[in-house]
Design a protein around this motif. Structure first.
Motif, PDB file in Angstrom:
ATOM      1  N   THR A   1      -6.022   9.597  -7.108  1.00  0.00           N
ATOM      2  CA  THR A   1      -5.534   9.070  -5.831  1.00  0.00           C
ATOM      3  C   THR A   1      -5.936   9.987  -4.680  1.00  0.00           C
ATOM      4  OG1 THR A   1      -3.657   8.185  -7.048  1.00  0.00           O
ATOM      5  CG2 THR A   1      -3.498   8.189  -4.654  1.00  0.00           C
TER       6      THR A   1
ATOM      7  N   ARG B   1       5.333  10.447  -6.823  1.00  0.00           N
ATOM      8  CA  ARG B   1       6.701  10.626  -7.284  1.00  0.00           C
ATOM      9  C   ARG B   1       6.737  10.705  -8.820  1.00  0.00           C
ATOM     10  NH1 ARG B   1      11.194   8.553 -10.088  1.00  0.00           N
ATOM     11  NH2 ARG B   1      12.971   9.655  -9.245  1.00  0.00           N
ATOM     12  N   GLU B   2       6.031   9.770  -9.468  1.00  0.00           N
ATOM     13  CA  GLU B   2       6.022   9.751 -10.937  1.00  0.00           C
ATOM     14  C   GLU B   2       5.304  10.981 -11.498  1.00  0.00           C
ATOM     15  OE1 GLU B   2       7.497   7.511 -12.924  1.00  0.00           O
ATOM     16  OE2 GLU B   2       8.274   6.438 -11.176  1.00  0.00           O
TER      17      GLU B   2
ATOM     18  N   LEU C   1       0.821  -1.211   0.000  1.00  0.00           N
ATOM     19  CA  LEU C   1       0.000   0.000   0.000  1.00  0.00           C
ATOM     20  C   LEU C   1       0.857   1.264   0.000  1.00  0.00           C
ATOM     21  CD1 LEU C   1      -2.764  -0.954   2.611  1.00  0.00           C
ATOM     22  CD2 LEU C   1      -2.871  -1.127   0.125  1.00  0.00           C
TER      23      LEU C   1
ATOM     24  N   VAL D   1       4.227   1.896  -0.609  1.00  0.00           N
ATOM     25  CA  VAL D   1       5.132   2.162  -1.735  1.00  0.00           C
ATOM     26  C   VAL D   1       4.351   2.573  -2.991  1.00  0.00           C
ATOM     27  CG1 VAL D   1       6.879   1.158  -3.243  1.00  0.00           C
ATOM     28  CG2 VAL D   1       6.949   0.697  -0.792  1.00  0.00           C
ATOM     29  N   PRO D   2       3.272   1.850  -3.382  1.00  0.00           N
ATOM     30  CA  PRO D   2       2.514   2.308  -4.554  1.00  0.00           C
ATOM     31  C   PRO D   2       1.970   3.727  -4.395  1.00  0.00           C
ATOM     32  CG  PRO D   2       1.886   0.072  -4.022  1.00  0.00           C
ATOM     33  CD  PRO D   2       2.777   0.551  -2.907  1.00  0.00           C
ATOM     34  N   LEU D   3       1.489   4.042  -3.192  1.00  0.00           N
ATOM     35  CA  LEU D   3       0.942   5.374  -2.938  1.00  0.00           C
ATOM     36  C   LEU D   3       2.006   6.444  -3.158  1.00  0.00           C
ATOM     37  CD1 LEU D   3      -1.794   6.353  -2.104  1.00  0.00           C
ATOM     38  CD2 LEU D   3      -1.090   6.232   0.286  1.00  0.00           C
ATOM     39  N   ALA D   4       3.210   6.191  -2.625  1.00  0.00           N
ATOM     40  CA  ALA D   4       4.308   7.138  -2.803  1.00  0.00           C
ATOM     41  C   ALA D   4       4.698   7.234  -4.272  1.00  0.00           C
ATOM     42  CB  ALA D   4       5.507   6.703  -1.961  1.00  0.00           C
ATOM     43  N   ALA D   5       4.669   6.083  -4.963  1.00  0.00           N
ATOM     44  CA  ALA D   5       5.122   6.051  -6.356  1.00  0.00           C
ATOM     45  C   ALA D   5       4.232   6.910  -7.248  1.00  0.00           C
ATOM     46  CB  ALA D   5       5.164   4.614  -6.862  1.00  0.00           C
ATOM     47  N   VAL D   6       2.918   6.920  -7.001  1.00  0.00           N
ATOM     48  CA  VAL D   6       2.008   7.718  -7.835  1.00  0.00           C
ATOM     49  C   VAL D   6       2.459   9.178  -7.836  1.00  0.00           C
ATOM     50  CG1 VAL D   6      -0.342   8.575  -8.107  1.00  0.00           C
ATOM     51  CG2 VAL D   6       0.023   6.230  -7.391  1.00  0.00           C
TER      52      VAL D   6
END
Lengths: 260, 287
Positions: free
Chosen positions: B253, B37-38, B28, B30-35
């Motif tokens: 998100t 960040r990208e 949960l 890492v994907p949230l942070a990745a959105v």
């Protein structure tokens, strides 16, 4: 009452009735040939195996997570508890592109995994990862109320009769949770079988290898093969119905067991 | 806190908590942070530029339209269904509640497919529709219909158990005192289930905004015309315009995070709603 039935029929029943009607018009033989085509059978296999693995992973970690969230206290517990529902609230397409980027060979998690020889994106492993994400809340959310309801006195009694903690868990706590646990597992499994949005990006969609059944339906639709798409849909629907029935009888069993 | 012999040893608790937090962090956090960040990889300027693209704004409008049609329709249905199931006795009640849950059991792709079979060019009403020059599939009406279908059960399934718990005594009292059906509903029933309704509407809205599979089947992906926000994310991503895709995704998100907060608030209120009523019921049953 009348409105309820009218709206239900209009929005749900009549559209769904199109599936059997369309299937009946194609004849048994053509139906059978379509749904046993090697590429279609390969898609069932990919879908079912990845969904099963994902549901098992979710069952194990869901049990641990529910237990930790209800019984232990640690800083930020409430925030973590609220975040559990993220996979329900997040659009599946967002989950799909995010997981693909993360697990791509140059992604945050994909790069180290790739270096030790485990490619994730565009393999069945990637599909499983996406399905774990999408099914994560089910087991946790079905188990939490059961653990909260658990009668502390029973545990106390077992302990005072000399049972060790592990054997209290195994013989008193776990049997009480089995029905809800199985329900959560079945819900996660059912959801995974029909999943599309989060899988379509990470799977790579190679026929025979990483093509799931829901994607195959879309492919057939894009080729204007409505009948073929319907046939595959009917097979998937039958699988979900069997699961739905299983869930309902499990819930009946669990409420009888708990005497409610 | 718990008495020591009724919980696991400290070391076990510690290991289990760490294990669970690692799992949740990976799946949960890492994907949230990745959105984000990208989305912000090229800085704040391109981030806002991506959200002001005409296509993105058109997609936002269409998503809003679909949600504005689907949520009130399903809210009205949810109230009627809750009323019918909880306050009246009739045969086949179990069948009705199972049928209401049906859209949850159906894959989103199949939800879209059934509308193509009804209104598509080769569909049941296809010839008639094209004769009268009405477009449903690959047009806005199809998107609205698919959205209604997938978000259909949310309000009903939240309200039905709540209405069953609150029982019919208060309504009967109101009736005896001379209130009409509608007045009873507004003055007696609705206040009892208010937060349950809010909770259902929140979930229904989130699903209506985020639906991808079903809408994707009926949309036809016409840029600026039949793309909802999630479809716009897909198109941008498939065009390798990753930063823009994640910018739009980050907007969705944020909406999801707001949903989670609202959900927690409503959930707490529902519990307050249900507790006094449940308490009264248990007392009545002699517990």
């Amino acid at each position: 009452m009348g409105f309820t039935l009218f709206y239900l029929s209009l929005i749900v029943l009549i559209p769904l009735a199109m599936l059997p009607i369309r299937t009946a018009s194609m004849g048994w033989e053509r139906f059978w040939v379509t749904v046993t085509d090697p590429r279609v059978v390969a898609s069932y296999r990919v879908t079912l195996i990845s969904s099963l693995i994902a549901a098992v992973v979710n069952a194990v970690f869901g049990l641990l997570t529910a237990w930790v969230l209800v019984r232990y206290s640690f800083p930020g517990r409430k925030i973590v508890d609220a975040l559990i529902d993220l996979p329900f609230a997040l659009p599946t397409a967002v989950a799909g592109i995010t997981l693909t980027t993360l697990y791509a060979p140059n992604g945050w998690l994909g790069a180290p995994l790739y270096a030790i020889g485990i490619p994730v994106a565009f393999t069945p492993t990637g599909i499983t990862i996406a399905l774990i994400f999408i099914g994560l809340p089910f087991v946790i959310r079905t188990l939490q109320p059961v653990i909260e309801d658990l009668d502390r006195e029973v545990e106390e009694a077992a302990t005072s009769l000399g049972a060790a903690r592990w054997s209290v868990i195994r013989h008193v706590v776990l049997p009480y949770m089995y029905p809800a646990w199985l329900t959560g597992f079945a819900l996660a499994f059912a959801r995974a079988i029909g999943e599309y949005g989060s899988v379509v990006f990470i799977s790579g969609n190679m026929p025979m290898r990483t093509e799931v059944s829901s994607l195959l339906i879309i492919t057939k639709l894009e080729q204007y093969d409505y009948t073929g798409a319907t046939a595959v849909a009917v097979v998937m629907l039958l699988v979900s119905f069997v699961l739905l029935l299983a869930i309902n009888s499990l819930q009946g069993w669990s409420s009888r067991r708990l005497g409610r | 806190m718990t008495r020591p012999h009724l919980t696991e040893p400290r070391s076990v608790r510690w290991v289990l908590t760490a294990l669970v937090l690692t799992f949740l962090g990976l799946f949960l956090g890492v994907p949230l942070a990745a959105v984000f960040r990208e989305a912000l990889v090229n800085g704040i300027g391109p981030y806002f530029a991506a959200m002001q693209e005409p296509d993105a704004i058109a997609a936002l409008k269409l998503t809003a339209t679909a949600a504005v049609c689907a949520v009130p329709a399903n809210l009205l249905f949810g109230l009627c269904a809750g009323w019918a199931v909880a306050k009246f006795h009739f045969r086949g009640k179990q069948v009705l509640t199972t049928l209401i849950d049906l859209p949850f059991a159906v894959s989103p792709v199949i939800s879209g497919l059934v509308f193509v079979l009804l209104f598509g060019r080769q569909g049941a009403f296809g010839p008639w529709l094209s004769e009268h020059d009405v477009r449903i599939i690959f047009a806005v009406p199809g998107i609205v219909l698919a959205t209604i279908f997938v978000s259909f059960p949310f309000v009903a399934r939240e309200i039905i158990p709540l209405m069953e718990v609150t029982g019919t005594e208060e309504e009967e009292a109101a009736r005896v005192l001379g209130a009409g059906g509608l007045r009873t509903f507004i003055a007696v029933t609705l206040p009892n289930i208010k937060w349950g309704v809010v909770y259902g509407v929140i979930l229904c809205t989130a699903r209506a905004i985020g639906e991808f599979g079903a809408v994707s089947v009926v949309s036809g992906h016409i840029r600026g015309e039949t793309n909802t926000l999630p479809l716009q994310v897909e198109i941008l991503y498939n065009e390798y315009n990753f930063q823009a895709a994640f910018a739009v995704a980050s907007m969705l998100t944020c909406l999801a995070l707001v949903t989670l907060v609202l959900k927690v608030v409503a959930e707490r209120r529902v519990q307050q709603e249900i507790t006094p009523a449940e308490f009264a019921r248990r007392k009545a049953n002699g517990h």
